[in-house]
Enzyme design. Sequence first.
Site, PDB file in Angstrom:
ATOM      1  N   HIS A   1       0.780  -1.239   0.000  1.00 25.59           N
ATOM      2  CA  HIS A   1       0.000   0.000   0.000  1.00 25.59           C
ATOM      3  C   HIS A   1       0.815   1.295   0.000  1.00 25.59           C
ATOM      4  O   HIS A   1       0.689   2.090  -0.933  1.00 25.59           O
ATOM      5  CB  HIS A   1      -0.990  -0.004   1.169  1.00 25.59           C
ATOM      6  CG  HIS A   1      -2.058  -1.042   1.049  1.00 25.59           C
ATOM      7  ND1 HIS A   1      -2.869  -1.417   2.111  1.00 25.59           N
ATOM      8  CD2 HIS A   1      -2.453  -1.800  -0.004  1.00 25.59           C
ATOM      9  CE1 HIS A   1      -3.716  -2.362   1.703  1.00 25.59           C
ATOM     10  NE2 HIS A   1      -3.486  -2.607   0.439  1.00 25.59           N
TER      11      HIS A   1
ATOM     12  N   ASP B   1      -1.567   2.952   6.810  1.00 25.29           N
ATOM     13  CA  ASP B   1      -0.519   1.940   6.675  1.00 25.29           C
ATOM     14  C   ASP B   1       0.865   2.421   7.106  1.00 25.29           C
ATOM     15  O   ASP B   1       1.698   1.601   7.487  1.00 25.29           O
ATOM     16  CB  ASP B   1      -0.464   1.437   5.231  1.00 25.29           C
ATOM     17  CG  ASP B   1      -1.609   0.484   4.924  1.00 25.29           C
ATOM     18  OD1 ASP B   1      -1.606  -0.627   5.469  1.00 25.29           O
ATOM     19  OD2 ASP B   1      -2.513   0.859   4.155  1.00 25.29           O
TER      20      ASP B   1
END
Length: 371
Positions: free
Chosen positions: A202, A297
């Site tokens: 990500h 993230d």
Amino acid sequence: MKNCLSYGIIGAGNGGLAMAGYLAKKGFAVNLYNRTLQKILPLMEKPTITLTGEKEGTGKLNIVSDNIKEVIENVDIIMVTIPAIGHYNLGKLMAPYLKDGQIIILNPGRTGGALEIYTTLKKNGCDKNIVVGEAQTFIYACRKTSARSAHIYREKNEVSLACIPSTKTDEVIHMLSSAYPQFVPARDVMETSLNNYGAIFHPAPTLLNSGHIERGAPFDYYTEGITPSISKFLEKMDNERMRIAQALNIETCSAKDWLYESYGAVGTNLYEAIQNNPGYKGLLAPKGLNIRYIYEDVPYSLVPMSSLGKQLNIDTPAIDSVIRLAELMTGKDFWNSGRTVEHLGLNGLDLDEIHNFAQTGIVTKEKGVVA
């Protein structure tokens, strides 16, 4: 067909809508909570979710509400699908209303999510017999297509799951099996946390494609956004993650091998496996940079990995470079806001103490400081 278990789904985003629709379609009683009322008004007016893609059909919800008490007070299993940035506040919000025997599953926990929720509940007066678990990743590759519909591109073949206390993991997986037979037991929540592949897939591709993303150029996030050179960088990040996991005696595999286990995608390297993954076909890049791929993230996946690496004397230059780049591009201090070992109560703990804490939620000696 009516199933006996009841579910409360927390979050009406991509994953929450897909999960709520699927469980309701399967015949489970499903309540859906979302903090922002405006986003669920269409569902409150007509509480049905239509699924397309690999899973098709329509599910009717039991309760749709922005009142957390109304959604969770009488359900067996609470499935949390919100970004990790909300886990701490959610723990405080749920604490007064939980009952003995309820199960909370983070889908996923990112890195350290179950530890954060478990300790937050205890610190906020929840003395009930609660199980807190986390999935290693979200079970679907999916996207919300409207306020009452979602498209499931692919369901993963296997997803590991662990609970606090770890003695409850097998029981919880058995309960979930009628809906999700893909869940398999992990040793503890340190294993699910360090096998967090979203940390690899990500943040870095988002930052390295930021020019295209900010211009709004449409492209497939994975198959076009992860080029051969970006893929080589991701492999370096992944090697650092695996070194940390191995130092903690955690069973792990490479991101390339995980794509094969989860999707059946084959390749001699990570780039080839991504290109050969049918579950990634058609998943478009985000329209801007104010997204969970950075704001979730980085502080809740990469920061705890880097922090654990420092405690274990493992260098993480690739991971650290993504954290720093994200901070420079956003102006945010992700390190101080993220899940460091100090925040998670792991500071100064040795190998056995870390796993004991992950398995029981109890620190065996006063070294960690739980935020």
